[in-house]
Design an enzyme around this catalytic site. Structure first.
Site, short mmCIF file in Angstrom:
data_model
loop_
_atom_site.label_atom_id
_atom_site.label_comp_id
_atom_site.label_asym_id
_atom_site.label_seq_id
_atom_site.Cartn_x
_atom_site.Cartn_y
_atom_site.Cartn_z
N GLU A 12 38.09 47.04 40.32
CA GLU A 12 38.04 46.10 39.19
C GLU A 12 36.63 46.00 38.60
O GLU A 12 35.66 46.52 39.16
CB GLU A 12 38.50 44.71 39.64
N LYS A 144 39.02 33.30 48.56
CA LYS A 144 37.91 32.43 48.96
C LYS A 144 38.41 31.04 49.25
O LYS A 144 39.31 30.55 48.60
CB LYS A 144 36.91 32.33 47.82
#
Ligand code: PSU
Ligand code: MN
Length: 293
Positions: A12, A144
């Site tokens: 990405e 996260k």
């Protein structure tokens, strides 16, 4: 080895444009590409250049996305805009999956996926819907702990996304190897992931497969140390009234500031590790043995 024996692995570019500081972002992008090659794959870093969707950015294009001031963070809803207006963009997990699939790429390595943000489930990353719809294997280090991890896993369950925990029983939490939350299934070898992926295709089930690989032990930051930092960053984002696409980049940058080099080191280590595991999975899907290094 011919090109056909070197399966493509997508990478990405929001992590380049909005996730890491310069020049670490460029170095990291090129290192991830080198790791894919070293393990027998072909790296295809995805991004948008002057409105063109590119699966296989050149080194110059990577440098451009890493340094130019006007680079957008491009999620699914932004695609028609950047194309119509011929803009530059770093692609999120959602958009990278979509462009990779159009380019015939089955495996994608990233750092962390977006998810359900803390605070009542109003902000849900488009990454989760993309995993529900687009057939790509996404290799990440979990999500996260800035997110609501239990809600993120519930969302994935609802939309039929199988979550593989790689070499662990738990869903990893990016900086931390452990989240206390179980994944759906544990795999220890790339061939096991390939078998689940193949079964999913044969059954005609839509959507991707999420493979969560814990950050390498030597770079880990335990969750108990991260939690106060995360709470502070989330509170600051709220106090500033940040919304929508601004939230994730703000939290990532603030946590990097608060933890210094340590979180950057963990981030870089897990990205590189994921590039390796993704390549091994891509080889297994194509029935190719890894070259001896
Ligand atoms: N999580 C990280 N690093 C990142 C991102 C997420 O640890 O760089 C980026 C990815 O590109 C992901 C995007 O797809 O943020 C999610 O943004 P949002 O929450 O706005 O969907
Ligand atoms: Mn969001």
């Amino acid at each position: 080895m011919t090109a056909e024996d070197r399966p493509a692995v997508a990478l990405e570019s929001t992590v380049i444009s909005h996730g890491l500081p310069y020049p670490r972002n460029v170095e990291l992008a090129l290192e991830m590409e080198a790791i894919v090659r070293e393990h027998g794959g072909t790296p295809r870093t995805v991004g948008v250049i002057q409105g063109e969707l590119v699966a296989g950015l050149s080194r110059e294009q990577i440098e451009h996305l890493a340094t130019a001031p006007q680079v957008r963070k491009v999620s699914r809803r932004d695609l028609p805009v950047v194309v119509a207006r011929r803009l530059d963009g770093g692609t999120t997990v959602a958009t990278t999956m979509w462009i990779a699939h159009r380019a015939g790429i089955q495996v994608f390595a990233t750092g962390g996926i977006g998810g359900v943000h803390r605070g009542g489930g109003q902000d849900v990353s488009a990454d989760l819907q993309e995993l529900a719809q687009t057939p790509v294997v996404v290799v990440c280090a979990g999500a996260k702990a800035i997110l609501d991890l239990p809600a993120t896993l519930e969302y994935l369950e609802t939309f039929g996304v199988t979550v593989v925990s790689y070499g662990t029983d738990e869903f990893p939490a990016f900086y931390s190897r452990s989240s206390g939350l179980p994944g759906d299934v544990r795999c220890d070898r790339p061939e096991e992931v390939a078998a689940i992926w193949q079964a999913k295709q044969e059954l005609g089930l839509p959507g991707g497969l999420l493979v969560a690989v814990p950050v390498p032990e030597e770079a880990e930051i335990p969750q108990a140390e991260m939690e106060p930092v995360i709470q502070q960053a989330v509170a600051e984002a709220e106090a500033r009234g940040l919304r929508s696409a601004q939230v994730t980049p703000f939290l990532l940058a603030r946590i990097a500031e608060l933890t210094g080099e340590r979180s950057l080191r963990a981030n870089l280590a897990l990205l590189k590790n994921n590039a390796r595991v993704a390549t091994q999975i891509a080889l297994a899907i194509h029935g190719i043995r890894e070259p001896s290094l």
